[in-house]
Design a protein around this motif. Structure first.
Motif, mmCIF file in Angstrom:
data_model
loop_
_atom_site.group_PDB
_atom_site.id
_atom_site.type_symbol
_atom_site.label_atom_id
_atom_site.label_comp_id
_atom_site.label_asym_id
_atom_site.label_seq_id
_atom_site.Cartn_x
_atom_site.Cartn_y
_atom_site.Cartn_z
ATOM 1 N N SER A 2 44.965 11.133 12.756
ATOM 2 C CA SER A 2 44.376 10.291 13.582
ATOM 3 C C SER A 2 44.005 11.310 14.945
ATOM 4 O O SER A 2 43.403 10.467 15.792
ATOM 5 N N VAL A 3 44.376 12.471 15.055
ATOM 6 C CA VAL A 3 43.842 13.362 15.974
ATOM 7 C C VAL A 3 42.433 13.706 15.557
ATOM 8 O O VAL A 3 42.205 13.914 14.283
ATOM 9 N N SER A 4 41.524 13.620 16.524
ATOM 10 C CA SER A 4 40.053 14.043 16.153
ATOM 11 C C SER A 4 40.015 15.328 15.708
ATOM 12 O O SER A 4 40.817 16.529 15.810
ATOM 13 N N ALA A 5 38.977 15.494 14.720
ATOM 14 C CA ALA A 5 38.650 16.776 14.103
ATOM 15 C C ALA A 5 38.577 17.998 14.731
ATOM 16 O O ALA A 5 38.794 19.037 14.825
ATOM 17 N N ARG A 6 37.695 17.725 16.057
ATOM 18 C CA ARG A 6 37.303 18.676 17.021
ATOM 19 C C ARG A 6 38.735 19.218 17.785
ATOM 20 O O ARG A 6 38.824 20.548 17.725
ATOM 21 N N VAL A 7 39.791 18.396 17.852
ATOM 22 C CA VAL A 7 40.730 18.833 18.602
ATOM 23 C C VAL A 7 41.858 19.634 17.547
ATOM 24 O O VAL A 7 42.309 20.628 17.986
ATOM 25 N N ARG A 8 41.975 19.229 16.212
ATOM 26 C CA ARG A 8 42.608 19.988 15.405
ATOM 27 C C ARG A 8 41.970 21.271 15.211
ATOM 28 O O ARG A 8 42.774 22.251 14.918
ATOM 29 N N ALA A 9 40.717 21.450 15.062
ATOM 30 C CA ALA A 9 39.791 22.714 14.778
ATOM 31 C C ALA A 9 40.155 23.579 16.039
ATOM 32 O O ALA A 9 40.659 24.715 15.771
ATOM 33 N N ASP A 10 40.215 23.138 17.281
ATOM 34 C CA ASP A 10 40.416 23.939 18.307
ATOM 35 C C ASP A 10 41.901 24.502 18.493
ATOM 36 O O ASP A 10 41.915 25.741 18.730
ATOM 37 N N LEU A 11 42.764 23.509 18.088
ATOM 38 C CA LEU A 11 44.125 23.633 18.048
ATOM 39 C C LEU A 11 44.339 24.771 16.867
ATOM 40 O O LEU A 11 45.161 25.832 17.093
ATOM 41 N N SER A 12 43.599 24.740 15.584
ATOM 42 C CA SER A 12 43.865 25.643 14.557
ATOM 43 C C SER A 12 43.473 27.042 15.151
ATOM 44 O O SER A 12 44.070 27.984 14.853
#
Length: 153
Positions: free
Chosen positions: A82-92
């Motif tokens: 449910s977390v946006s893909a952009r946020v998950r990519a940045d966090l990764s």
């Protein structure tokens, strides 16, 4: 909380450190609870032994409590669809960076060259010649920062 016994602190100072670091109290509030006048807390916190105890306690608390908690939060966010893909990519990217998996820069990928210690005399001369403009620019910048320290008195 680390053992602050290594520092020569009074019981009142130990209580102040514990309240600030372990309990996360504001310095003024910690001062009152530890028996200090709220306005004297900053003077006490600047004492070398107290400042060192606070600093070391914070470092240990970050290592023991903060970092594992932050890792668990990051991991749960990375796994949460449910977390946006952009946020998950940045966090990764940030997690990988902190783990030491740093992406190479454009310059590193473009010029996979030998280290200076591995170069021959001719290779070093060619390297210097090809980078002379950059060397001159840096030397000029350093020279412009120099201060005249001669005494003309």
């Amino acid at each position: 909380m680390p053992s602050i016994a290594a520092y020569d602190l009074t019981e009142q100072q130990r209580a102040l450190v514990r309240l600030i670091v372990s309990e996360g109290r504001r310095p003024e509030e910690a001062a009152e609870l530890a028996g200090y006048h709220p306005k004297s807390v900053y003077k006490t916190m600047r004492l070398p032994a107290v400042a060192a105890a606070i600093s070391e306690s914070i470092q240990l608390d970050l290592a023991v409590v903060g970092a594992p908690l932050a890792y668990r939060v990051a991991k749960s966010l990375l796994q949460d669809a449910s977390v946006s893909a952009r946020v998950r990519a940045d966090l990764s990217i940030k997690v990988l960076d902190r783990a030491g998996h740093i992406a190479p820069t454009r310059k590193e990928t473009a010029s996979q060259q030998k280290s200076l210690s591995e170069m021959s005399r001719d290779e070093l001369a060619a390297f210097i010649a090809s980078n002379q403009a950059e060397i001159d620019k840096i030397e000029a910048e350093l020279a412009s920062r120099a201060k005249d320290v001669s005494y003309l008195g």
